[in-house]
Design a protein around this motif. Structure first.
Motif: not given
Length: 552
Positions: A93, A110-111, A115, A117-119, A137, A144-145, A163
């Motif tokens: 992360n 990202t987590r 999750e 979401r992309i923060w 986000y 997502t990673t 990603w």
């Protein structure tokens, strides 16, 4: 004694190996780590008029803090920033950086897998991440990673973000530039680019800065694939096509994913998509860059069937074929638990993006400089000849008490002296959880003498702050909100942090892995410092900038 040392130096030079302590071996942060698939994890930016000259280095710690250090070479100031607290404590992360056309810096994170979401956060000032805007986000319909962002000159109005997403495969989306409120919109995608016979291809990306993004990726995770191959495709943003190395169209990004396998039929049909197709090894990729001809160079590891032997290679596209060069034996996996988990975790490789014939590797090294599987992992610099053969080897670190791993050469660094970063320390697992409660207690090191952080006029300092409301000046208060956010009230205005006043330490007792869980841990004691600097109130938590407010 002097004669003995001279003979030792001569012996090392005779074998074309030089040992040298790194000049300015320094600690960027005492607690920090990164994986090697989300990039750029560090970035240097300086503009044409000379008003910005700074390096940004991102990482995450075992407490779930996403953090970044800024080294401003104009002011000589070094500042650590808290980007996000109470995050999944997982080294996958780490944040990545992008400089926008208006010269503000955008930070993605990202987590790991659990999750949708992309923060991101964006600096409020040009080239200065010490004051970040509100957290935003991007919502997705899949996990997502490893976010890797790009802006290309042929389309300067968009951000291209890659990603690991749809079906755990390489994914791309095109984003609009942030609006006045820092919101972005996905106007193309997300689209899955390839479909492998392996469950999780691992991809690295690199852009020529104009019209193409290069993507190299494996069949899947080398733990699960025998053999595991390495592929390379080119994304053309003008045609939105996926191509092979010579420009032949393989698929359209708005169509079905390009299907890859490790079969003989695939090898015969798509030879120009293959970097390495071993029959008896597990490939994993570390980095990619391109030269002035847009020819890619790829750093990779071949791992044995039993996963106990790692060999470092560099693959160079000559314009006609891939030339593979074995450059070093890398021992086995570097970490404390290598015999029971993640046996494919090599010490690591990094290519200098300015000079693709310069490669840094992490090698298990004995005190006498000999490479041995029983040694401590040290960083070495390899210079390659035009034919790919190693010309010289120099130890960057030596006689280390703990392992030095996952080196990274900072892109865009120009002539600045800060060029190389790496992780140092013990490493038990990529995540803090009940099975591996220690996780990744490493530090981030670099090859430059970083100055100490400087503080302005101290308004308030507390080495044992526990969340109570404190009056720190005339009509100025620090407190923690009911929903656990640190806040600074000046008169009637309240400035709330974007980071929760929590850590993720309870993951070590309760979490089983990447299952979307969260274990908020109340902070029993922390160090707060409120200062006045350059006309602003600056509130730091444990030395990290958290809130910046104009004091005028």
């Amino acid at each position: 004694m002097k004669k003995f040392l001279s003979l030792m130096v001569m012996a090392f030079l005779a074998t074309n190996v030089m040992r040298a302590e790194v000049c300015g071996n320094d600690t960027v942060c005492a607690e920090g780590a990164w994986c090697w698939f989300a990039d750029p994890r560090a970035l240097h930016y300086e503009n044409a008029d000379g008003s910005i000259n700074a390096t940004y280095i991102g990482y995450i710690d075992v407490h779930g803090n996403v953090k970044a250090t800024q080294m401003d070479f104009l002011s000589g100031k070094r500042t650590e920033v808290l980007v996000r607290s109470f995050f999944q404590p997982d080294d996958h992360n780490n944040p990545t950086f992008l400089v926008l056309p208006d010269e503000r810096v955008m930070i993605f994170y990202t987590r790991h897998t659990d999750e949708r979401r992309i923060w991101y956060r964006i600096s409020t000032k040009k080239g200065d991440i010490t004051s970040l805007g509100e957290e935003r986000y991007i919502e997705t319909n899949h996990n997502t990673t490893y976010p890797s962002p790009f802006i290309l000159s042929d389309d300067p109005q968009h951000i291209y973000l890659c990603w690991r997403g749809i079906n755990w495969h390489p994914t791309i989306a095109r984003l609009t530039m942030p609006d006045k409120s820092d919101h972005v919109t996905v106007d193309f995608g997300p689209r899955q680019m390839v479909q492998s016979t392996g469950a999780r291809p691992y991809a690295k990306y690199h852009s020529n800065g104009r019209d193409k993004i290069y993507m190299t990726y494996t069949t899947g995770h080398p733990d699960n694939e025998w053999p595991c191959w390495l592929y390379l495709n080119v994304i053309d943003i003008n045609t939105m096509q996926l191509q092979d190395i010579k420009g032949t169209t393989l698929s359209r990004l708005d169509g079905q994913p390009f299907k890859v396998s490790k079969s003989e039929d695939y090898r015969q049909q798509y030879p120009l998509t293959l970097v390495d197709a071993p029959d008896n090894a597990r490939d994993w990729v570390w980095q990619m860059t391109t030269d002035s001809k847009d020819y890619p160079t790829v750093a990779l590891t071949r791992i044995s069937e039993d996963k106990n032997s790692h060999q470092y290679l560099v693959a160079k596209w000559t314009g006609k074929k891939w030339r593979l060069s074995e450059i070093a034996y890398g021992g086995h996996a570097f970490h404390q638990n290598w015999q029971q988990t993640e046996k494919c975790y090599s010490g690591g490789m990094a290519i200098d993006p300015n000079v693709s014939d310069v490669v840094y590797v992490s090698l298990p090294t004995m005190p006498d400089g000999k490479v041995s599987a029983d040694g401590t992992y040290e960083i070495w610099k390899m210079i390659l000849k035009p034919n790919g053969i190693v010309k010289s080897r120099t130890q960057v670190t030596s006689l280390s008490k703990k392992n030095n791993i996952r080196p990274f050469v900072i892109p865009g660094r120009g002539d600045t002296p800060l060029r190389l970063c790496w992780m140092n320390g013990d490493y038990y697992y990529w995540m803090v959880n009940r099975r591996f409660p220690q996780g990744f207690p490493t530090s981030i090191r670099c090859d430059f003498n970083l100055p100490e952080q400087e503080y302005g006029e101290v308004v308030y300092a507390n080495h044992d702050y526990q969340g109570q409301t404190v009056e720190v000046g005339r009509d100025t208060f620090i407190s923690v909100t009911a929903d656990n956010y640190l806040s600074l009230r000046i008169g009637r205005k309240v400035y709330r942090s974007q980071c929760r006043f929590l850590t993720s330490d309870d993951w070590a007792r309760f979490s089983n892995g990447t299952a979307g869980d969260a274990w908020p841990t109340r902070i029993s004691s922390t160090e707060l410092l409120l200062t006045k600097e350059d006309g602003c109130y600056v509130l730091r938590r444990d030395g990290m900038v958290e809130i910046v407010v104009d004091s005028k």
